[in-house]
Design an enzyme around this catalytic site. Structure first.
Site, PDB file in Angstrom:
ATOM      1  N   SER A   1      -1.408  18.270 -34.864  1.00 43.25           N
ATOM      2  CA  SER A   1      -2.091  16.873 -35.263  1.00 43.25           C
ATOM      3  C   SER A   1      -1.096  15.724 -35.496  1.00 43.25           C
ATOM      4  CB  SER A   1      -3.049  16.913 -36.251  1.00 43.25           C
ATOM      5  OG  SER A   1      -2.373  17.087 -37.521  1.00 43.25           O
ATOM      6  N   LYS A   2      -1.439  14.690 -35.777  1.00 39.74           N
ATOM      7  CA  LYS A   2      -0.564  13.507 -35.830  1.00 39.74           C
ATOM      8  C   LYS A   2       0.602  13.809 -37.083  1.00 39.74           C
ATOM      9  CE  LYS A   2      -4.024  12.261 -33.629  1.00 39.74           C
ATOM     10  NZ  LYS A   2      -5.062  13.248 -33.925  1.00 39.74           N
ATOM     11  N   ARG A   3      -0.147  14.240 -37.862  1.00 38.80           N
ATOM     12  CA  ARG A   3       1.048  14.541 -39.029  1.00 38.80           C
ATOM     13  C   ARG A   3       2.166  15.535 -38.757  1.00 38.80           C
ATOM     14  NH1 ARG A   3      -0.274  19.291 -41.548  1.00 38.80           N
ATOM     15  NH2 ARG A   3      -2.310  20.039 -40.844  1.00 38.80           N
ATOM     16  N   HIS A   4       2.039  16.116 -37.526  1.00 38.35           N
ATOM     17  CA  HIS A   4       3.437  17.110 -37.027  1.00 38.35           C
ATOM     18  C   HIS A   4       4.160  16.042 -36.290  1.00 38.35           C
ATOM     19  CE1 HIS A   4       0.276  20.173 -37.480  1.00 38.35           C
ATOM     20  NE2 HIS A   4       1.150  20.521 -38.320  1.00 38.35           N
ATOM     21  N   GLY A   5       4.053  14.813 -36.265  1.00 39.29           N
ATOM     22  CA  GLY A   5       4.768  13.919 -35.323  1.00 39.29           C
ATOM     23  C   GLY A   5       4.190  13.714 -34.130  1.00 39.29           C
TER      24      GLY A   5
END
Length: 492
Positions: free
Chosen positions: A253-257
């Site tokens: 997800s986004k929080r992984h970059g």
RNA sequence: GCCGGUAUCGUCUAGGGGUUAGGACACGUGGUUCUCAGCCACGGAACCGGGGUUCGAAUCCCCGUACCGGUACCA
């Protein structure tokens, strides 16, 4: 069935841009279609009007195009089974839903969604609650009353007793007991279909033979199988591919970059590398090959090679693939892809296109193995394309020492007299020069490098000088000599 | 919770009743060399746990555990 009759599809929901997981699913479908000479259909699942948008659609199309995934039927190209936007097929779904009601495979439900939600939450932990079939039990009078009151109605499938099984090409037979399946909604009270209905109706209409999609759909498949049966249509083959996870093994997800393909494009990854990398995430050719061209992937791909477990996205490996593909790319093609970046950095001049083209290609050749990402070219090519050197302070201090001032000044004179000014000629000249002065060649070369590039790292010195040409080399070495003379010896 | 799925080096994976369990990324050490990159060589590094079947289990079966997914008038 013959190969040519194979039809697969990628059916993204335009509620976001094309993320790597979707891209991988699209790629598998595309590879499968191309491998078998089948048809790859692109269909936009925009029935969730609240969350879908036009910009997202074009973003997804752009992402696919960038990856080189072209579609035979779908948006912009059309096809015999269109339209390819679900929002334009609403009548099809309504008709199918009404047909199911008529055949008693489904029924109208007048329950208020908010009340259902309340019931659901009121139930034990809110989990495991299934629709209580209130509306299935309605008497004709009660139905008439609700119709008379113009109550909005949804359509639910009447899930029979029993169990449903289907064969997944990746995992084998999967069975689910209907005790765990509620009478799910297929047509919302606003007339829009839910995913289960639209996907089945479309896959039937579009003659899809193989449904290749993410594993997150595996639990939904039995519901869809029920629909195929109710609609009296044979099942397509199913293949559920594992998901892509982040380094923490959570769904990417986004929080992984970066998770959108566009983002990787922007960062300077080659679509060839992305495709190669994505293909090997969850699929294996069965042998030890790692590097593939697009055509090689098409030739090697098969659903049997898809693995069962989820895969962690490894950016390091993507970068390695990128470097490998950069090195393998024809120089003139790479040069073309690099040009916009160089231009953007203000280092471009049009001579590089004509009179200096050969020179520019030599430079690209030299830089090739040193580029992890395309934008790396800017800093690495800068010393060659600009005479304004950004001197690395530490490198200057370390190599442009006072004792190098003399040798550098003399070297400048030597270079001015060296003919021809190419690497093969320069190497013995410079080595001989160092030897004559009892200098280690390395010491002289390091100093020369800083003088000529401003940095401690660059391509090989003789190639660098040759590419720079006599005039610029001499000027820079002279300047380096001056800097060395002016530098203060290290105090200890 | 319930249902479904998955489980081999840190990561991607090959393999699969008897193998020194193979490759790749990353990492480490050498080599090439003027630096960096690249390239080459070498190295450390894995079959989730427990039962069962079997002469023999990492492989087949069961249980457990962990993780992922589903459990909506989202897709």
């Amino acid at each position: 069935m013959t190969d040519a009759s194979i039809r697969v599809r990628f059916a993204p929901s335009p509620t976001g841009y094309l993320h790597v997981g979707g891209a991988r699913t699209a790629l598998f479908n595309w590879l499968f279609a191309r491998r078998h000479g089948g048809v790859f259909v692109l269909r936009i699942e925009d029935t969730d009007v609240e969350r879908s948008s036009e910009e997202m659609v074009s973003g997804i199309l752009d992402g696919l195009r960038w990856l080189g995934i072209d579609w035979d039927e779908g948006p912009e190209v059309g096809g015999p089974h269109g339209p390819y936007f679900q929002s334009k097929r609403l009548e099809r779904y309504r008709a199918a839903a009404e047909r199911l009601v008529g055949e008693e495979h489904a029924y109208y439900c007048y329950c208020n969604p908010d009340e259902l939600k309340a019931k659901r939450e009121a139930a034990e932990g809110g989990e495991g609650w299934r629709y209580d079939r209130t509306c299935l039990a309605l008497t004709p009078e009660e139905v008439a009353a609700r119709e008379g009151a113009r109550l909005p109605r949804a359509i639910r499938v009447r899930v029979p007793e029993g169990a449903t099984s289907f064969t997944d090409l990746v995992r084998g037979e999967i069975t689910i007991d209907h005790a765990h399946m509620e009478d799910f909604v297929i047509l919302r009270s606003d007339g829009h279909p839910t995913y289960h209905l639209s996907v089945v109706v479309d896959d039937i209409d579009m003659r899809i033979t193989h449904v290749v999609r993410g594993e997150d759909h595996i639990s939904n498949t039995p519901k869809q199988v029920l629909l195929y049966n109710a609609l009296d249509h044979p099942l397509p083959a199913f293949a559920h591919v594992p998901l892509i996870l982040g380094p923490d093994k959570r769904r990417l997800s986004k929080r992984h970059g970066a998770t959108s393909v566009t983002e990787y494009q922007r960062q300077g990854y080659l679509p060839e590398a992305m495709v190669n990398f994505l293909a090997l995430l969850g699929w294996s050719p069965g042998d030890d090959r790692e590097l593939f061209t697009r055509d090689e992937l098409v030739a090697a791909f098969g659903l049997e090679g898809i693995s069962g477990g989820n895969a962690v996205f490894n950016p390091d490996k993507l970068e390695w693939f990128n470097n490998q593909h950069i090195m393998r790319m024809a120089t003139d093609e790479l040069a073309g892809r690099l040009e916009p970046l160089v231009r953007e950095a203000g280092l471009w001049h049009d001579d590089l296109r004509d009179t200096q083209r050969a020179w520019w290609l030599s430079l690209v050749d030299l830089l090739k193995p040193r580029l992890k990402r395309l934008p790396d070219v800017v800093e690495q090519a800068r010393p060659f394309l600009s005479d304004v050197l950004a001197y690395d302070e530490a490198a200057v201090h370390k190599y442009l020492t006072p004792q190098m001032a003399g040798p550098l000044a003399e070297l400048a004179a030597t270079l001015a007299a060296t003919t021809p000014f190419d690497a093969a000629t320069l190497e013995p000249v410079i080595r001989g020069f160092a030897e004559a002065r009892a200098l280690k060649a390395a010491t002289l070369i390091h100093a020369t490098r800083v003088a000529v590039t401003g940095k401690a790292a660059s391509p090989g010195m003789f190639d660098t000088l040759a590419l720079l040409g006599r005039e610029r080399s001499v000027a820079r070495v002279r300047r380096g000599a001056a800097m060395a003379a002016a530098s203060v010896p290290r105090q200890t």
